[in-house]
Design a protein around this motif. Structure first.
Motif, PDB file in Angstrom:
ATOM      1  N   LEU A  48       0.878  -1.153   0.000  1.00  0.00           N
ATOM      2  CA  LEU A  48       0.000   0.000   0.000  1.00  0.00           C
ATOM      3  C   LEU A  48       0.924   1.214   0.000  1.00  0.00           C
ATOM      4  CD1 LEU A  48      -1.570  -2.386   1.451  1.00  0.00           C
ATOM      5  CD2 LEU A  48      -2.925  -0.597   2.556  1.00  0.00           C
ATOM      6  N   TRP A  49       0.722   2.167  -0.908  1.00  0.00           N
ATOM      7  CA  TRP A  49       1.615   3.322  -0.929  1.00  0.00           C
ATOM      8  C   TRP A  49       0.865   4.596  -1.315  1.00  0.00           C
ATOM      9  CZ3 TRP A  49       2.997   6.149  -5.371  1.00  0.00           C
ATOM     10  CH2 TRP A  49       2.637   5.574  -6.601  1.00  0.00           C
ATOM     11  N   TYR A  50       1.438   5.729  -0.846  1.00  0.00           N
ATOM     12  CA  TYR A  50       0.755   7.013  -0.941  1.00  0.00           C
ATOM     13  C   TYR A  50       1.789   8.111  -1.153  1.00  0.00           C
ATOM     14  CZ  TYR A  50      -2.667   4.013   1.290  1.00  0.00           C
ATOM     15  OH  TYR A  50      -3.479   2.960   1.579  1.00  0.00           O
ATOM     16  N   THR A  51       1.346   9.228  -1.717  1.00  0.00           N
ATOM     17  CA  THR A  51       2.251  10.333  -2.031  1.00  0.00           C
ATOM     18  C   THR A  51       2.113  11.497  -1.066  1.00  0.00           C
ATOM     19  OG1 THR A  51       0.613  11.235  -3.576  1.00  0.00           O
ATOM     20  CG2 THR A  51       2.294   9.730  -4.479  1.00  0.00           C
ATOM     21  N   ARG A  52       1.350  11.321  -0.008  1.00  0.00           N
ATOM     22  CA  ARG A  52       1.210  12.385   0.997  1.00  0.00           C
ATOM     23  C   ARG A  52       0.936  11.752   2.355  1.00  0.00           C
ATOM     24  NH1 ARG A  52      -3.031  12.809  -2.510  1.00  0.00           N
ATOM     25  NH2 ARG A  52      -2.063  14.624  -3.453  1.00  0.00           N
ATOM     26  N   GLY A  69      -0.956  -2.580  18.841  1.00  0.00           N
ATOM     27  CA  GLY A  69      -1.182  -2.056  17.501  1.00  0.00           C
ATOM     28  C   GLY A  69      -0.968  -0.565  17.442  1.00  0.00           C
ATOM     29  N   THR A  70      -0.699  -0.074  16.244  1.00  0.00           N
ATOM     30  CA  THR A  70      -0.551   1.359  16.057  1.00  0.00           C
ATOM     31  C   THR A  70      -1.016   1.748  14.663  1.00  0.00           C
ATOM     32  OG1 THR A  70       0.972   3.234  16.241  1.00  0.00           O
ATOM     33  CG2 THR A  70       1.830   1.238  15.235  1.00  0.00           C
ATOM     34  N   MET A  71      -1.487   2.965  14.549  1.00  0.00           N
ATOM     35  CA  MET A  71      -1.814   3.584  13.263  1.00  0.00           C
ATOM     36  C   MET A  71      -0.765   4.643  12.992  1.00  0.00           C
ATOM     37  SD  MET A  71      -4.618   2.063  12.207  1.00  0.00           S
ATOM     38  CE  MET A  71      -5.375   3.166  11.003  1.00  0.00           C
ATOM     39  N   VAL A  72      -0.048   4.500  11.872  1.00  0.00           N
ATOM     40  CA  VAL A  72       1.079   5.359  11.550  1.00  0.00           C
ATOM     41  C   VAL A  72       0.632   6.379  10.501  1.00  0.00           C
ATOM     42  CG1 VAL A  72       3.465   5.438  10.767  1.00  0.00           C
ATOM     43  CG2 VAL A  72       2.621   3.415  12.003  1.00  0.00           C
ATOM     44  N   TYR A  73       0.773   7.670  10.835  1.00  0.00           N
ATOM     45  CA  TYR A  73       0.313   8.731   9.955  1.00  0.00           C
ATOM     46  C   TYR A  73       1.355   9.128   8.910  1.00  0.00           C
ATOM     47  CZ  TYR A  73      -4.004   9.624  12.540  1.00  0.00           C
ATOM     48  OH  TYR A  73      -5.250   9.517  13.099  1.00  0.00           O
ATOM     49  N   GLY A  74       2.635   9.006   9.222  1.00  0.00           N
ATOM     50  CA  GLY A  74       3.669   9.335   8.239  1.00  0.00           C
ATOM     51  C   GLY A  74       3.836  10.819   7.994  1.00  0.00           C
ATOM     52  N   GLY A  75       3.712  11.640   9.030  1.00  0.00           N
ATOM     53  CA  GLY A  75       3.873  13.076   8.867  1.00  0.00           C
ATOM     54  C   GLY A  75       5.311  13.478   8.657  1.00  0.00           C
ATOM     55  N   THR A  76       5.508  14.761   8.329  1.00  0.00           N
ATOM     56  CA  THR A  76       6.853  15.271   8.059  1.00  0.00           C
ATOM     57  C   THR A  76       7.307  16.207   9.178  1.00  0.00           C
ATOM     58  OG1 THR A  76       5.860  16.984   6.648  1.00  0.00           O
ATOM     59  CG2 THR A  76       6.684  14.977   5.578  1.00  0.00           C
ATOM     60  N   ALA A  77       6.632  17.316   9.367  1.00  0.00           N
ATOM     61  CA  ALA A  77       6.970  18.198  10.482  1.00  0.00           C
ATOM     62  C   ALA A  77       6.633  17.539  11.813  1.00  0.00           C
ATOM     63  CB  ALA A  77       6.238  19.529  10.345  1.00  0.00           C
ATOM     64  N   THR A  78       5.608  16.711  11.822  1.00  0.00           N
ATOM     65  CA  THR A  78       5.221  15.942  13.006  1.00  0.00           C
ATOM     66  C   THR A  78       4.863  14.527  12.576  1.00  0.00           C
ATOM     67  OG1 THR A  78       2.886  16.587  12.838  1.00  0.00           O
ATOM     68  CG2 THR A  78       4.323  17.975  14.217  1.00  0.00           C
ATOM     69  N   GLU A  79       4.970  13.617  13.495  1.00  0.00           N
ATOM     70  CA  GLU A  79       4.534  12.238  13.271  1.00  0.00           C
ATOM     71  C   GLU A  79       3.604  11.841  14.404  1.00  0.00           C
ATOM     72  OE1 GLU A  79       3.441   9.808  11.774  1.00  0.00           O
ATOM     73  OE2 GLU A  79       5.179   8.647  11.079  1.00  0.00           O
ATOM     74  N   PHE A 148       9.524  17.389  14.674  1.00  0.00           N
ATOM     75  CA  PHE A 148      10.846  17.493  14.058  1.00  0.00           C
ATOM     76  C   PHE A 148      11.167  18.976  13.842  1.00  0.00           C
ATOM     77  CE2 PHE A 148       8.915  13.496  12.785  1.00  0.00           C
ATOM     78  CZ  PHE A 148       9.875  12.588  13.216  1.00  0.00           C
ATOM     79  N   PRO A 149      12.071  19.540  14.632  1.00  0.00           N
ATOM     80  CA  PRO A 149      12.355  20.977  14.535  1.00  0.00           C
ATOM     81  C   PRO A 149      12.942  21.351  13.182  1.00  0.00           C
ATOM     82  CG  PRO A 149      14.005  19.874  15.900  1.00  0.00           C
ATOM     83  CD  PRO A 149      12.932  18.872  15.631  1.00  0.00           C
ATOM     84  N   GLY A 150      12.492  22.483  12.672  1.00  0.00           N
ATOM     85  CA  GLY A 150      13.056  23.013  11.439  1.00  0.00           C
ATOM     86  C   GLY A 150      12.487  22.448  10.167  1.00  0.00           C
ATOM     87  N   ILE A 151      11.543  21.488  10.269  1.00  0.00           N
ATOM     88  CA  ILE A 151      10.942  20.909   9.064  1.00  0.00           C
ATOM     89  C   ILE A 151       9.523  21.428   8.920  1.00  0.00           C
ATOM     90  CG2 ILE A 151      10.194  18.790   7.927  1.00  0.00           C
ATOM     91  CD1 ILE A 151      12.476  17.336   9.223  1.00  0.00           C
ATOM     92  N   ALA A 152       9.249  22.050   7.818  1.00  0.00           N
ATOM     93  CA  ALA A 152       7.914  22.553   7.524  1.00  0.00           C
ATOM     94  C   ALA A 152       7.249  21.639   6.509  1.00  0.00           C
ATOM     95  CB  ALA A 152       7.982  23.978   6.986  1.00  0.00           C
ATOM     96  N   ALA A 153       5.983  21.374   6.715  1.00  0.00           N
ATOM     97  CA  ALA A 153       5.268  20.442   5.837  1.00  0.00           C
ATOM     98  C   ALA A 153       5.290  20.894   4.388  1.00  0.00           C
ATOM     99  CB  ALA A 153       3.836  20.282   6.325  1.00  0.00           C
ATOM    100  N   ASP A 154       5.287  22.217   4.151  1.00  0.00           N
ATOM    101  CA  ASP A 154       5.237  22.694   2.767  1.00  0.00           C
ATOM    102  C   ASP A 154       6.620  22.777   2.127  1.00  0.00           C
ATOM    103  OD1 ASP A 154       6.241  24.772   4.238  1.00  0.00           O
ATOM    104  OD2 ASP A 154       4.757  26.261   3.603  1.00  0.00           O
ATOM    105  N   SER A 158       9.677  14.725  -2.743  1.00  0.00           N
ATOM    106  CA  SER A 158       9.978  13.292  -2.921  1.00  0.00           C
ATOM    107  C   SER A 158       9.364  12.451  -1.802  1.00  0.00           C
ATOM    108  CB  SER A 158      11.501  13.068  -2.972  1.00  0.00           C
ATOM    109  OG  SER A 158      12.096  13.816  -3.996  1.00  0.00           O
ATOM    110  N   TYR A 159       8.128  12.766  -1.464  1.00  0.00           N
ATOM    111  CA  TYR A 159       7.472  12.076  -0.350  1.00  0.00           C
ATOM    112  C   TYR A 159       6.885  10.736  -0.797  1.00  0.00           C
ATOM    113  CZ  TYR A 159       4.424  11.025   3.570  1.00  0.00           C
ATOM    114  OH  TYR A 159       3.820  10.400   4.643  1.00  0.00           O
ATOM    115  N   ARG A 160       7.049   9.724   0.046  1.00  0.00           N
ATOM    116  CA  ARG A 160       6.388   8.431  -0.163  1.00  0.00           C
ATOM    117  C   ARG A 160       6.231   7.745   1.194  1.00  0.00           C
ATOM    118  NH1 ARG A 160       6.091   4.237  -4.510  1.00  0.00           N
ATOM    119  NH2 ARG A 160       5.945   2.190  -3.528  1.00  0.00           N
ATOM    120  N   ARG A 161       5.036   7.209   1.402  1.00  0.00           N
ATOM    121  CA  ARG A 161       4.836   6.329   2.568  1.00  0.00           C
ATOM    122  C   ARG A 161       4.187   5.051   2.076  1.00  0.00           C
ATOM    123  NH1 ARG A 161      -0.600   6.653   5.151  1.00  0.00           N
ATOM    124  NH2 ARG A 161      -1.753   8.166   3.902  1.00  0.00           N
TER     125      ARG A 161
END
Length: 809
Positions: A48-52, A69-79, A148-154, A158-161
């Protein structure tokens, strides 16, 4: 999403509706290509794969080890990792039985016999329900949040989860400020911990703050220099105090940099890589005892020194693949595999993506492995994944279809070990149900009604329209024999035989004689969640002898006789059971040509639309009705499906109807239901089934339905490609398990069998329906076989021998 109790849901629905097994991996694959092609290769991806990143729970990816169990969101600035542990239930140990029930039971039965159904239902609501009338709900641990300090979502490219079903590892990768960040998450069954690995392609670039949040009553504290602790207790419900204490520990193993734990957070800065290990322990020992040491249980699996990540990962994958790797399925492919999973779901109804059905099939097997392994609870309405303090229907174990549907794939999809947690629950439920039988029915044996929870409630719950259905325990008891049919595990059958006998003893004592027909019937009961009348604008379901009860008891009494004879037990009791079985009501055809749902052919009720098709239990999961042996009843079953209404309601209902259509040998209708099930309204972006809301039973029912298209084993025979739709015209499968102890491998082209190999585990005689004329050979040489009818061969097998089935020119 609105939070509501089952009672509220059912009131609304009622008003609206009216109411260890031998591994299946075989040597000598059918073709060299099949052997050389790795599982999950680019030609048949199992990802299963996604671009965001996920922004909603139904977009997040599920991982689990059966207990955690866990549900993983795959965020960038936050997870965000939403966490569950399967023993966290509201309330505490509790017996729901009301002794007053025994006193009013004769009156309820009298009112039903006099056709005063509303009076009987009202009396049951007042004095024949559990106390409290609602059972307890499954609840979450909370969330693990990383910033994650210094990382902005925008600012991410090259994102993939993705979730790789061949490894049970979910990952996310992206580039920010010229640095590639990668995270992997899995939940290890051998290690009993959740593992997250954080890396970058530049040294010293891993930095984050981690903390816990939770809707529970809890605190977040420092545990030691590298470990953060969440300590809490489950919630109160229905006047019962929450009693399950839990502790979650997050420990960081950083390679370089600094690690600190203070002010409710764990901070890592300047690391080259970090392995996070998370454990959860609870005070839940069993349904009667919550005195365990949750901190000790959380501490025990945590490593004290930095574990080799590669070894943790490898051990996890090897353990997982021992189950998952038993079965491969290929239904064809198309250009759609190049699309992200959420886009493929939207497009599936248009056809042209058979591989999505194969992905969905293997995802369902993945979910069963991930939500039902020992030690632990069985899969509930949401498996083990739930983020609400009060989830819909309390995320319990609903016994009038949903719990059993969760385990329909366990046998044929070659995952018999996944039955273990369910069988443990049935054992405990039989203990609780023996008290219910005694206190509320003055009866021997045991009984369970239409729901149970972490405290093994067995009394009627919710309200009488839904809850006074006594055959939940009987249906569960049949699963012991089902497992025996697939595995030949006689010791397992012997171990659980007393539970099977206890269910039989209850019904022998409690069945009533219908005055008009002389048949033995259950009373009080109902056809689950369907009314037969409106009386004074109130939907009434209470009755005697609904068809589903009779069908279940026909099989229960039959199976008991078979088990009794096989084990050399209870010959006298078996004779009584056989006599009682002969007096059960037959399956009847109603005035509209339908399977009659009740003892009485109520005309207006036959036209009632509902997502429930309980009276068709004899078609599936039973085999009392088949097109070949009982063609008139099969036609009546088709009429019942027509009368029940459009099949686009609940996801689990579509899944049941998919299996019914496959058993009725209707490939077009079966495939239509699969396309409806895999549509966006019934399948979430993360492939979770939607009722809606999320219910995992539809995933498992969907697997079962696809299996029934490709292979059926019932009525004393194994059928290959019995209901194959044109959409799956070319394909192959390895590792299906058939009743009688056979592992199957087969391939087909243009809808016709091209070759099959059958590995006999138990040496049983095989009657094989192929649809084409075939020859049979084996690794031991020629095989003597008969042709009792066109397209059927029959022969004796030897344990451990492979048999090759090849169409004749």
């Amino acid at each position: 999403m609105t939070e509501y109790t089952r009672r509220q849901v059912l009131r609304t629905a009622g008003a609206a509706a009216g109411t260890a097994v031998v591994a299946g991996t075989l040597s000598n694959p059918i073709t060299a290509d099949a052997a050389d092609e790795p599982v999950g290769s680019d030609t048949n991806p199992l990802k299963l794969w996604y671009t965001r990143p996920a922004t909603e729970w139904l977009q997040a990816l599920a991982v689990g080890n059966g207990r955690l169990g866990t549900m993983v969101y795959g965020g960038t600035a936050t997870e965000r990792l939403q966490l569950n542990e399967d023993s966290i239930w509201a309330g505490g140990p509790h017996q729901y039985d009301d002794p007053v029930g025994r006193e009013v039971l004769p009156e309820i039965r009298r009112l039903i016999a006099e056709e005063k159904y509303l009076d009987a239902q009202n009396l049951a609501d007042q004095h024949f329900m559990g106390r409290p009338t609602e059972q307890m709900q499954y609840q979450p641990v909370g969330d693990l949040a990383l910033t994650f300090p210094g990382i902005a979502a925008d600012g991410v490219t090259s994102y993939r989860r993705e979730l790789d079903l061949t490894t049970a590892v979910t990952s996310v990768s992206y580039v920010a400020h010229g640095v590639r960040y990668t995270r992997e998450v899995f939940v290890s069954h051998p290690a009993q911990v959740l593992v997250m690995r954080l890396t970058t392609d530049q040294p010293g670039a891993v930095a984050f703050d981690a903390t816990f949040t939770t809707p529970q009553s809890a605190t977040v504290d420092r545990f030691d220099d590298t470990t953060l602790a969440l300590n809490g207790i489950s919630g109160d419900a229905e006047g019962l105090k929450g009693s399950v204490k839990f502790c979650s520990l997050l420990r960081a193993f950083a390679e370089g940099g600094t690690t600190t734990v203070a002010d409710g957070k764990l901070t890592v800065a300047g690391a080259d890589a970090v392995t996070l290990v998370l454990s959860v322990g609870t005070s839940y020992r069993n349904y009667l005892d919550v005195s365990g040491d949750q901190v000790a249980k959380a501490t025990a699996p945590l490593p004290t020194e930095r574990p080799p990540y590669g070894l943790l990962r490898q051990t996890h994958i090897e353990d997982y693949r021992e189950l998952f790797g038993r079965l491969d399925i290929d239904l064809g492919t198309s250009d759609a595999i190049a699309l992200p999973t959420d886009q493929r779901i939207i497009a599936f109804r248009n056809g042209g993506d058979p591989q999505l059905a194969a992905l969905y099939y293997q995802f369902g097997r993945y979910l069963l492995i991930s939500s039902s392994r020992s030690p632990g609870q069985p899969a509930n309405l949401q498996g083990i994944w739930s983020y609400k303090m009060l989830p819909e229907w309390q995320s319990k174990f609903t016994l009038n279809i949903n719990c059993e549907m969760n385990y329909w794939p366990a046998g044929p999809a070659n995952l018999a070990e996944c039955w273990d947690p369910l069988f443990q629950m049935i054992s405990e439920l039989a203990e609780s149900g023996a008290r219910t039988a005694s206190v509320m029915y003055d009866a021997p044996g045991w009984v369970a009604h239409h729901n149970t929870d972490g405290w093994r409630g067995s009394a009627p719950v919710d309200f009488a329209y839904y809850g006074v259905w006594p055959t939940g325990g009987a249906w569960l008891s049949l699963l012991f024999w089902e497992r025996y049919e697939y595995t030949g595990d006689l010791e397992m059958l012997r171990r659980y035989y007393p539970i099977l006998r206890g269910s039989v003893e209850f019904f022998l004592d409690q069945l009533q004689t219908d005055a008009k027909t002389g048949w033995l019937v259950t009373s009080p009961s109902h056809s689950p969640e369907v009314k037969h009348h409106d009386i004074d604008d109130v939907g009434v379901s209470m009755c005697a002898g609904p068809t589903m009860d009779t069908e279940i008891l026909h099989d229960l009494f039959k199976v008991f006789g078979q088990a009794s004879s096989l084990l050399g037990e209870d010959a006298s009791l078996a004779a009584q059971v056989a006599e009682a079985r002969s007096r059960l009501a037959p399956i009847q055809i109603g005035y509209l040509g339908q399977i009659q749902e009740w003892l009485i052919d109520w005309e207006e009720a036959a036209l009632e639309s509902s997502r429930h098709v309980s009276h068709l239990w004899a078609v599936f999961p039973s085999d009392q009705i088949t097109p070949r042996r009982t063609p008139e009843l099969a036609d009546a079953a088709r009429k019942s499906l027509e009368l029940r209404g459009p099949a686009v309601t609940a996801g689990w209902s579509l899944a049941w109807k998919l299996n019914l259509r496959a058993r009725l040998l209707e490939p077009a209708n079966a495939y239509k239901h699969l396309t409806q099930l895999l549509a966006p309204g019934r399948t979430a972006p993360n492939l979770f089934d939607l009722h809606p809301p999320f219910q995992i039973d539809g995933n498992f029912g969907g697997i079962s339905g696809i299996t029934e298209m490709i292979m059926q084993s019932h009525s004393g025979e194994v059928a290959l490609l019995p209901c194959l739709p044109p959409a799956f015209a070319n394909g192959r499968v390895r590792g299906l398990r058939a009743r009688g102890g056979f592992d199957l491998e087969l391939s087909w082209s243009e809808g016709k069998l091209t070759r099959a190999r059958i590995h006999s585990l138990l040496g049983n005689r095989l009657r094989l329906r192929t649809g084409v004329r075939v020859d049979v050979k084996s690794t031991r040489g020629p095989v003597a076989f008969s042709r009792p009818e066109d397209g059927v061969v029959e022969f004796r097998t030897q344990a451990g021998v492979d048999y090759f089935i090849e169409p004749r020119p």
